[in-house]
Design a protein around this motif. Structure first.
Motif, mmCIF file in Angstrom:
data_model
loop_
_atom_site.group_PDB
_atom_site.id
_atom_site.type_symbol
_atom_site.label_atom_id
_atom_site.label_comp_id
_atom_site.label_asym_id
_atom_site.label_seq_id
_atom_site.Cartn_x
_atom_site.Cartn_y
_atom_site.Cartn_z
ATOM 1 N N GLU A 251 42.461 22.521 -2.086
ATOM 2 C CA GLU A 251 43.207 22.275 -3.140
ATOM 3 C C GLU A 251 44.421 21.292 -3.029
ATOM 4 O OE1 GLU A 251 46.141 25.951 -5.339
ATOM 5 O OE2 GLU A 251 45.762 26.094 -3.264
ATOM 6 N N THR A 252 44.919 20.918 -4.210
ATOM 7 C CA THR A 252 45.780 19.738 -3.960
ATOM 8 C C THR A 252 47.252 20.041 -3.229
ATOM 9 O OG1 THR A 252 45.461 18.920 -6.340
ATOM 10 C CG2 THR A 252 47.308 18.467 -5.594
ATOM 11 N N GLY A 253 47.612 19.548 -2.354
ATOM 12 C CA GLY A 253 48.751 19.974 -1.570
ATOM 13 C C GLY A 253 48.446 19.686 -0.186
ATOM 14 N N THR A 254 49.212 20.195 0.642
ATOM 15 C CA THR A 254 49.108 20.209 1.980
ATOM 16 C C THR A 254 48.680 21.620 2.751
ATOM 17 O OG1 THR A 254 51.116 18.380 2.139
ATOM 18 C CG2 THR A 254 50.357 19.471 4.412
ATOM 19 N N ALA A 255 47.572 21.847 3.100
ATOM 20 C CA ALA A 255 47.355 23.265 3.861
ATOM 21 C C ALA A 255 47.382 23.012 5.265
ATOM 22 C CB ALA A 255 45.739 23.419 3.380
ATOM 23 N N ASP B 239 61.943 16.235 18.376
ATOM 24 C CA ASP B 239 61.879 15.086 17.335
ATOM 25 C C ASP B 239 60.579 15.323 16.359
ATOM 26 O OD1 ASP B 239 63.083 12.799 16.130
ATOM 27 O OD2 ASP B 239 61.826 11.598 17.433
ATOM 28 N N PHE B 240 60.388 16.447 15.888
ATOM 29 C CA PHE B 240 59.297 16.616 15.120
ATOM 30 C C PHE B 240 59.527 16.089 13.715
ATOM 31 C CE2 PHE B 240 56.026 19.058 12.629
ATOM 32 C CZ PHE B 240 55.086 18.852 13.418
ATOM 33 N N PRO B 241 58.526 15.456 12.969
ATOM 34 C CA PRO B 241 58.788 14.806 11.778
ATOM 35 C C PRO B 241 58.331 15.964 10.404
ATOM 36 C CG PRO B 241 56.691 13.953 12.676
ATOM 37 C CD PRO B 241 57.257 14.817 13.725
ATOM 38 N N SER B 242 58.965 17.007 10.610
ATOM 39 C CA SER B 242 58.692 18.027 9.706
ATOM 40 C C SER B 242 58.218 17.596 8.123
ATOM 41 C CB SER B 242 59.719 19.313 9.606
ATOM 42 O OG SER B 242 60.976 18.839 9.159
ATOM 43 N N ASP B 243 58.991 16.586 7.644
ATOM 44 C CA ASP B 243 58.883 16.253 6.462
ATOM 45 C C ASP B 243 57.527 15.301 6.177
ATOM 46 O OD1 ASP B 243 61.389 16.826 5.589
ATOM 47 O OD2 ASP B 243 62.305 14.819 5.642
ATOM 48 N N ARG B 244 57.118 14.501 7.184
ATOM 49 C CA ARG B 244 55.943 14.152 7.135
ATOM 50 C C ARG B 244 54.685 15.177 7.192
ATOM 51 N NH1 ARG B 244 53.134 10.076 11.760
ATOM 52 N NH2 ARG B 244 51.164 9.757 10.589
ATOM 53 N N VAL B 245 54.719 15.667 7.979
ATOM 54 C CA VAL B 245 53.889 16.729 8.146
ATOM 55 C C VAL B 245 53.634 17.802 7.167
ATOM 56 C CG1 VAL B 245 52.921 18.806 9.926
ATOM 57 C CG2 VAL B 245 53.984 16.551 10.884
ATOM 58 N N TYR B 246 54.743 18.133 6.603
ATOM 59 C CA TYR B 246 54.629 19.359 5.677
ATOM 60 C C TYR B 246 55.229 19.122 4.414
ATOM 61 C CZ TYR B 246 54.340 22.373 10.014
ATOM 62 O OH TYR B 246 53.990 22.920 10.998
ATOM 63 N N ASP C 59 54.573 18.261 0.582
ATOM 64 C CA ASP C 59 53.291 18.292 -0.416
ATOM 65 C C ASP C 59 53.086 16.993 -0.613
ATOM 66 O OD1 ASP C 59 51.988 20.332 -1.027
ATOM 67 O OD2 ASP C 59 53.415 21.442 -2.421
ATOM 68 N N THR C 60 51.791 16.759 -1.156
ATOM 69 C CA THR C 60 51.193 15.648 -1.554
ATOM 70 C C THR C 60 50.284 15.939 -2.827
ATOM 71 O OG1 THR C 60 49.029 15.609 -0.557
ATOM 72 C CG2 THR C 60 50.933 15.182 1.087
ATOM 73 N N PRO C 61 50.233 14.835 -3.886
ATOM 74 C CA PRO C 61 49.319 15.067 -4.758
ATOM 75 C C PRO C 61 47.760 14.897 -4.376
ATOM 76 C CG PRO C 61 50.150 12.836 -4.590
ATOM 77 C CD PRO C 61 50.828 13.432 -3.658
ATOM 78 N N GLN C 62 47.550 14.650 -3.090
ATOM 79 C CA GLN C 62 45.997 14.778 -2.816
ATOM 80 C C GLN C 62 45.747 16.055 -1.948
ATOM 81 O OE1 GLN C 62 46.396 11.473 0.002
ATOM 82 N NE2 GLN C 62 44.992 10.284 -1.258
ATOM 83 N N ALA C 63 44.604 16.516 -1.726
ATOM 84 C CA ALA C 63 44.205 17.624 -1.013
ATOM 85 C C ALA C 63 44.104 17.084 0.436
ATOM 86 C CB ALA C 63 42.956 18.167 -1.439
ATOM 87 N N GLN C 64 45.071 17.707 1.098
ATOM 88 C CA GLN C 64 45.295 17.361 2.589
ATOM 89 C C GLN C 64 45.364 18.520 3.308
ATOM 90 O OE1 GLN C 64 47.975 14.387 3.519
ATOM 91 N NE2 GLN C 64 47.627 13.210 2.002
ATOM 92 N N VAL C 65 44.932 18.321 4.692
ATOM 93 C CA VAL C 65 45.136 19.291 5.760
ATOM 94 C C VAL C 65 45.831 18.869 6.930
ATOM 95 C CG1 VAL C 65 43.522 20.545 7.502
ATOM 96 C CG2 VAL C 65 43.144 20.839 5.052
ATOM 97 N N ARG C 66 46.308 19.966 7.477
ATOM 98 C CA ARG C 66 46.963 19.733 9.043
ATOM 99 C C ARG C 66 46.518 20.641 9.853
ATOM 100 N NH1 ARG C 66 48.263 15.731 5.982
ATOM 101 N NH2 ARG C 66 50.157 15.312 5.272
ATOM 102 N N LEU C 67 45.807 20.280 10.903
ATOM 103 C CA LEU C 67 45.402 21.210 12.290
ATOM 104 C C LEU C 67 46.526 21.030 13.133
ATOM 105 C CD1 LEU C 67 41.750 20.332 12.415
ATOM 106 C CD2 LEU C 67 42.617 21.918 10.700
ATOM 107 N N ILE C 68 47.054 22.133 13.520
ATOM 108 C CA ILE C 68 48.286 22.060 14.543
ATOM 109 C C ILE C 68 48.092 23.034 15.632
ATOM 110 C CG2 ILE C 68 50.675 22.532 14.591
ATOM 111 C CD1 ILE C 68 51.103 21.953 11.801
ATOM 112 N N THR C 69 48.517 22.431 16.762
ATOM 113 C CA THR C 69 48.518 23.160 18.065
ATOM 114 C C THR C 69 49.497 22.653 18.983
ATOM 115 O OG1 THR C 69 46.826 24.179 19.753
ATOM 116 C CG2 THR C 69 46.638 22.077 19.396
ATOM 117 N N CYS C 70 49.715 23.271 20.122
ATOM 118 C CA CYS C 70 50.654 22.867 21.112
ATOM 119 C C CYS C 70 50.060 21.672 22.025
ATOM 120 C CB CYS C 70 51.158 23.965 21.940
ATOM 121 S SG CYS C 70 52.334 25.201 20.996
#
Length: 225
Positions: free
Chosen positions: A128-132, A183-190, A192-203
């Motif tokens: 879907e459009t946005g950041t999953a 120093d986590f770049p939360s804006d960049r990671v989370y 929203d975008t007008p594209q359909a994007q995904v972030r896979l996250i772990t430690c």
């Protein structure tokens, strides 16, 4: 928005001799409780911070499940993800829905299931459009888990999300990056975008026994193709 400090009962890394399948760290993919600075209809919140055990991911507005921006590029209608497949690292795992707990932190996937990933049901669905956001454990005290080899992914690799509507969303990796939690770049990671994007996250990083948490987070950035 403030986030809770780590709990005292967080599990420590597996002891020497326990199979780790190449993993160097332990915890849940959302070991960070990150406030997302979400644009286009999502909540705006604070910086990244250490989280409670095995909890992670951004805080988002429950009333706006996807981006309000005009879609750009390929995208699919909203549909629940069913299964994540990442052939390069042998991942074939079902999804579970994740929601915010009373403290505003995203609840983690169950810790007793090493082959399970979670997604924030009030955020964008994969495709879907946005950041999953997709979170998964790296390992437990006794064995490797679903995202044990996530760091082996590289730009250009592909992975797949099977959806409840019968479609398969194919994603291509744009980058694989490690960030210090302080120093986590939360804006960049989370954001929203007008594209359909995904972030896979772990430690990732070293395990700090004084706070019972890992020092870094590993993030895979990817887009729908």
């Amino acid at each position: 928005m403030a986030v809770s400090p780590p709990s005292d009962d967080q599990a420590s890394p597996a002891e020497p001799g326990v199979p780790r399948s190449g993993v160097m760290m332990m915890c849940a993919a959302a070991c960070l409780v990150l406030a997302a600075s979400m644009i286009s209809g999502h909540d705006t919140s604070a910086d990244a911070s250490r989280a409670q055990p095995a909890a992670s991911a951004p805080q988002q507005a429950a009333s706006v499940p996807h981006s309000a921006a005009q879609p750009v590029g390929k995208h699919l209608p909203r549909s629940r993800p069913v299964r994540l497949r990442i052939p390069k690292i042998w991942v074939d795992a079902p999804f579970t829905g994740l929601s915010l707990g009373p403290n505003g932190q995203l609840q983690p996937p169950p810790g007793d299931d090493t082959n399970l990933v979670g997604w924030h049901t009030k955020g964008a669905a994969p495709g879907e459009t946005g950041t999953a956001v997709i979170a998964g454990h790296v390992d437990t005290k006794t064995s490797a888990a679903v995202f044990a080899n996530l760091g082996q992914l590289a730009k250009g690799d592909v992975f797949y999300v099977l959806r409840a509507d019968g479609r398969t969303a194919t994603f291509r990796v744009d980058s694989v990056e490690t960030f210090e939690k302080d120093d986590f770049p939360s804006d960049r990671v989370y954001d929203d975008t007008p594209q359909a994007q995904v972030r896979l996250i772990t430690c990732a990083g070293n395990y700090d026994r004084s706070v019972m948490d890992y020092t870094d987070n590993l993030v895979v950035f990817a887009h729908l193709v």
